[in-house]
Scaffold this active site. Sequence first.
Site, PDB file in Angstrom:
ATOM      1  N   LYS A  10     -61.562-102.200  -9.583  1.00 34.65           N
ATOM      2  CA  LYS A  10     -60.337-101.647  -9.766  1.00 34.65           C
ATOM      3  C   LYS A  10     -59.410-102.109 -10.889  1.00 34.65           C
ATOM      4  O   LYS A  10     -59.275-103.543 -10.741  1.00 34.65           O
ATOM      5  CB  LYS A  10     -60.138-100.431  -8.730  1.00 34.65           C
ATOM      6  CG  LYS A  10     -61.339-100.131  -7.967  1.00 34.65           C
ATOM      7  CD  LYS A  10     -60.648 -99.146  -6.735  1.00 34.65           C
ATOM      8  CE  LYS A  10     -61.575 -98.147  -6.006  1.00 34.65           C
ATOM      9  NZ  LYS A  10     -61.100 -97.486  -5.194  1.00 34.65           N
ATOM     10  N   TYR A  50     -66.701 -90.464  -9.748  1.00 33.32           N
ATOM     11  CA  TYR A  50     -66.339 -89.759  -7.986  1.00 33.32           C
ATOM     12  C   TYR A  50     -66.690 -88.359  -7.925  1.00 33.32           C
ATOM     13  O   TYR A  50     -65.295 -87.496  -7.183  1.00 33.32           O
ATOM     14  CB  TYR A  50     -64.746 -89.387  -8.235  1.00 33.32           C
ATOM     15  CG  TYR A  50     -64.325 -91.147  -7.181  1.00 33.32           C
ATOM     16  CD1 TYR A  50     -65.080 -91.924  -6.702  1.00 33.32           C
ATOM     17  CD2 TYR A  50     -63.009 -92.016  -7.799  1.00 33.32           C
ATOM     18  CE1 TYR A  50     -64.017 -93.714  -6.184  1.00 33.32           C
ATOM     19  CE2 TYR A  50     -62.858 -93.561  -8.155  1.00 33.32           C
ATOM     20  CZ  TYR A  50     -63.904 -94.055  -6.635  1.00 33.32           C
ATOM     21  OH  TYR A  50     -63.483 -95.315  -6.744  1.00 33.32           O
ATOM     22  N   PHE A  58     -57.028 -86.441  -1.712  1.00 37.28           N
ATOM     23  CA  PHE A  58     -56.328 -88.228  -2.689  1.00 37.28           C
ATOM     24  C   PHE A  58     -56.912 -87.863  -3.488  1.00 37.28           C
ATOM     25  O   PHE A  58     -56.721 -88.933  -4.555  1.00 37.28           O
ATOM     26  CB  PHE A  58     -57.211 -89.059  -1.593  1.00 37.28           C
ATOM     27  CG  PHE A  58     -58.217 -88.709  -0.885  1.00 37.28           C
ATOM     28  CD1 PHE A  58     -59.479 -89.695  -2.015  1.00 37.28           C
ATOM     29  CD2 PHE A  58     -59.245 -88.256   0.162  1.00 37.28           C
ATOM     30  CE1 PHE A  58     -61.126 -89.952  -2.295  1.00 37.28           C
ATOM     31  CE2 PHE A  58     -60.658 -87.801   0.452  1.00 37.28           C
ATOM     32  CZ  PHE A  58     -61.477 -89.212  -0.535  1.00 37.28           C
ATOM     33  N   ARG A  86     -71.495-103.724   0.885  1.00 31.59           N
ATOM     34  CA  ARG A  86     -70.839-103.714   1.640  1.00 31.59           C
ATOM     35  C   ARG A  86     -69.951-103.969   2.600  1.00 31.59           C
ATOM     36  O   ARG A  86     -68.836-103.580   2.474  1.00 31.59           O
ATOM     37  CB  ARG A  86     -71.001-101.487   1.726  1.00 31.59           C
ATOM     38  CG  ARG A  86     -71.766-100.795   0.840  1.00 31.59           C
ATOM     39  CD  ARG A  86     -70.575 -99.898   0.613  1.00 31.59           C
ATOM     40  NE  ARG A  86     -69.792 -98.836   1.236  1.00 31.59           N
ATOM     41  CZ  ARG A  86     -69.662 -97.969   0.744  1.00 31.59           C
ATOM     42  NH1 ARG A  86     -69.056 -97.847   0.286  1.00 31.59           N
ATOM     43  NH2 ARG A  86     -68.944 -97.332   2.285  1.00 31.59           N
ATOM     44  N   THR A  92     -62.992 -98.475   3.572  1.00 31.58           N
ATOM     45  CA  THR A  92     -61.786 -98.346   2.724  1.00 31.58           C
ATOM     46  C   THR A  92     -60.637 -98.274   2.673  1.00 31.58           C
ATOM     47  O   THR A  92     -60.094 -98.227   1.396  1.00 31.58           O
ATOM     48  CB  THR A  92     -61.890 -96.490   2.427  1.00 31.58           C
ATOM     49  OG1 THR A  92     -63.603 -96.628   2.715  1.00 31.58           O
ATOM     50  CG2 THR A  92     -61.680 -96.003   1.637  1.00 31.58           C
ATOM     51  N   ARG A 103     -61.320-106.732   0.385  1.00 36.22           N
ATOM     52  CA  ARG A 103     -60.221-105.770   1.105  1.00 36.22           C
ATOM     53  C   ARG A 103     -59.684-106.365   2.046  1.00 36.22           C
ATOM     54  O   ARG A 103     -58.389-106.334   2.070  1.00 36.22           O
ATOM     55  CB  ARG A 103     -60.691-104.343   1.382  1.00 36.22           C
ATOM     56  CG  ARG A 103     -61.694-103.357  -0.217  1.00 36.22           C
ATOM     57  CD  ARG A 103     -62.167-102.246   0.253  1.00 36.22           C
ATOM     58  NE  ARG A 103     -62.436-101.395  -1.045  1.00 36.22           N
ATOM     59  CZ  ARG A 103     -63.323-100.610  -0.212  1.00 36.22           C
ATOM     60  NH1 ARG A 103     -63.640 -99.852   0.279  1.00 36.22           N
ATOM     61  NH2 ARG A 103     -63.679 -98.877  -1.424  1.00 36.22           N
ATOM     62  N   ASN A 123     -57.255-100.024  -3.073  1.00 35.51           N
ATOM     63  CA  ASN A 123     -58.120-100.718  -2.687  1.00 35.51           C
ATOM     64  C   ASN A 123     -58.775-102.075  -2.802  1.00 35.51           C
ATOM     65  O   ASN A 123     -60.520-101.807  -2.590  1.00 35.51           O
ATOM     66  CB  ASN A 123     -58.602-100.283  -1.667  1.00 35.51           C
ATOM     67  CG  ASN A 123     -59.668 -99.316  -2.023  1.00 35.51           C
ATOM     68  OD1 ASN A 123     -60.480 -98.911  -3.222  1.00 35.51           O
ATOM     69  ND2 ASN A 123     -60.393 -98.425  -1.573  1.00 35.51           N
ATOM     70  N   HIS A 126     -64.646-100.916  -5.915  1.00 34.41           N
ATOM     71  CA  HIS A 126     -65.468 -99.665  -5.282  1.00 34.41           C
ATOM     72  C   HIS A 126     -66.993-100.318  -5.134  1.00 34.41           C
ATOM     73  O   HIS A 126     -67.331-101.321  -5.920  1.00 34.41           O
ATOM     74  CB  HIS A 126     -65.551 -98.827  -6.159  1.00 34.41           C
ATOM     75  CG  HIS A 126     -66.969 -97.814  -6.857  1.00 34.41           C
ATOM     76  ND1 HIS A 126     -66.895 -96.774  -5.373  1.00 34.41           N
ATOM     77  CD2 HIS A 126     -67.788 -98.058  -7.043  1.00 34.41           C
ATOM     78  CE1 HIS A 126     -67.859 -96.367  -5.670  1.00 34.41           C
ATOM     79  NE2 HIS A 126     -69.209 -97.223  -6.892  1.00 34.41           N
ATOM     80  N   GLU A 137     -74.775 -94.521  -9.667  1.00 30.63           N
ATOM     81  CA  GLU A 137     -73.839 -94.882 -10.624  1.00 30.63           C
ATOM     82  C   GLU A 137     -74.082 -96.112 -11.301  1.00 30.63           C
ATOM     83  O   GLU A 137     -73.730 -96.067 -12.731  1.00 30.63           O
ATOM     84  CB  GLU A 137     -73.251 -95.478  -9.304  1.00 30.63           C
ATOM     85  CG  GLU A 137     -72.137 -94.575  -8.519  1.00 30.63           C
ATOM     86  CD  GLU A 137     -71.724 -95.244  -6.762  1.00 30.63           C
ATOM     87  OE1 GLU A 137     -71.447 -95.792  -7.134  1.00 30.63           O
ATOM     88  OE2 GLU A 137     -71.213 -94.633  -6.352  1.00 30.63           O
TER      89      GLU A 137
HETATM   90  P1  IDP Z   1     -65.346 -96.130  -0.536  1.00 35.31           P
HETATM   91  O1  IDP Z   1     -64.611 -96.892  -1.851  1.00 35.31           O
HETATM   92  O2  IDP Z   1     -64.515 -96.928   0.410  1.00 35.31           O
HETATM   93  O3  IDP Z   1     -67.117 -95.596  -0.269  1.00 35.31           O
HETATM   94  P2  IDP Z   1     -64.832 -92.920  -0.373  1.00 35.31           P
HETATM   95  O4  IDP Z   1     -64.568 -92.508   1.669  1.00 35.31           O
HETATM   96  O5  IDP Z   1     -66.495 -93.200  -1.071  1.00 35.31           O
HETATM   97  O6  IDP Z   1     -64.463 -94.977   0.309  1.00 35.31           O
HETATM   98  O7  IDP Z   1     -63.551 -92.953  -1.050  1.00 35.31           O
HETATM   99  C1  IDP Z   1     -63.731 -93.542  -2.440  1.00 35.31           C
HETATM  100  C2  IDP Z   1     -62.212 -94.397  -2.854  1.00 35.31           C
HETATM  101  O8  IDP Z   1     -61.329 -93.045  -2.919  1.00 35.31           O
HETATM  102  C3  IDP Z   1     -61.857 -94.955  -1.405  1.00 35.31           C
HETATM  103  O9  IDP Z   1     -61.828 -95.911  -2.296  1.00 35.31           O
HETATM  104  C4  IDP Z   1     -59.905 -94.888  -2.172  1.00 35.31           C
HETATM  105  O10 IDP Z   1     -60.017 -95.600  -2.781  1.00 35.31           O
HETATM  106  C5  IDP Z   1     -59.802 -93.367  -1.684  1.00 35.31           C
HETATM  107  N1  IDP Z   1     -59.684 -92.930  -0.895  1.00 35.31           N
HETATM  108  C6  IDP Z   1     -61.260 -92.478   0.524  1.00 35.31           C
HETATM  109  N2  IDP Z   1     -60.564 -91.718   1.353  1.00 35.31           N
HETATM  110  C7  IDP Z   1     -58.899 -92.356   0.816  1.00 35.31           C
HETATM  111  C8  IDP Z   1     -58.044 -90.881   1.979  1.00 35.31           C
HETATM  112  O11 IDP Z   1     -58.026 -90.531   2.752  1.00 35.31           O
HETATM  113  N3  IDP Z   1     -56.480 -91.639   1.615  1.00 35.31           N
HETATM  114  C9  IDP Z   1     -56.293 -91.919  -0.353  1.00 35.31           C
HETATM  115  N4  IDP Z   1     -57.762 -92.844  -0.777  1.00 35.31           N
HETATM  116  C10 IDP Z   1     -58.852 -92.718  -0.537  1.00 35.31           C
HETATM  117 MG    MG Z   2     -67.254 -94.392  -2.111  1.00 27.76          MG
END
Ligand code: IDP
Ligand code: MG
Length: 160
Positions: A10, A50, A58, A86, A92, A103, A123, A126, A137
């Site tokens: 990112k 997304y 969020f 992963r 996350t 991360r 973070n 992705h 994707e």
């Molecule tokens: P992942 O990237 O670990 O797969 P996902 O749940 O798919 O996590 O969410 C996509 C992205 O959205 C995350 O990487 C993060 O940047 C953001 N995100 C997810 N959950 C939250 C939250 O509860 N608060 C703020 N940002 C979030």
């Molecule tokens: Mg995800």
Amino acid sequence: MIERTLVLLKPDAVQRGLMGEIIMRFERAGLKVVGCKMVWVDKEFSKKHYAEHVEKPFYKGLEAVITHGPVLAMCIEGIEAIATVRKMVGSTEPKGSLPGTIRGDYAHVSYGYADQKGIGIKNLIHASAHADDAAREVGLWFADDELHSYKTVHDVHILE
Ligand code: IDP
Ligand code: MG
């Protein structure tokens, strides 16, 4: 069991100069980069990538983070690569990501802090969550002729 998965470094990872460090981890694990390009996505593309999160509270912050600068998009191939990548990425929220994960080693921000500031959580990376996501994707980010099949020295150990 050889899988392909989508990885995005990112804008925060790109801007912090962590591309090499992160790619090195995947290469060291024996994973193969079969596609790689830098892309600066707009809001429309972010919504496609997304799609599952667009309606979530969020999302606005997430969109601001992902469109803030170019990302390095990679397609990574390996044995059960989706789960392996992963695992290497970590959970996350960086605050809770274990040491040893990308991360956990390179970030520490929490949801609480980001929410208080009204910003998205940075973070770094992705990675596709499962096989259906990976197929969708990789197809969204890469044309067929941008993906390459070639041998690395690791393939010797995979085949024998
Ligand atoms: P992942 O990237 O670990 O797969 P996902 O749940 O798919 O996590 O969410 C996509 C992205 O959205 C995350 O990487 C993060 O940047 C953001 N995100 C997810 N959950 C939250 C939250 O509860 N608060 C703020 N940002 C979030
Ligand atoms: Mg995800």
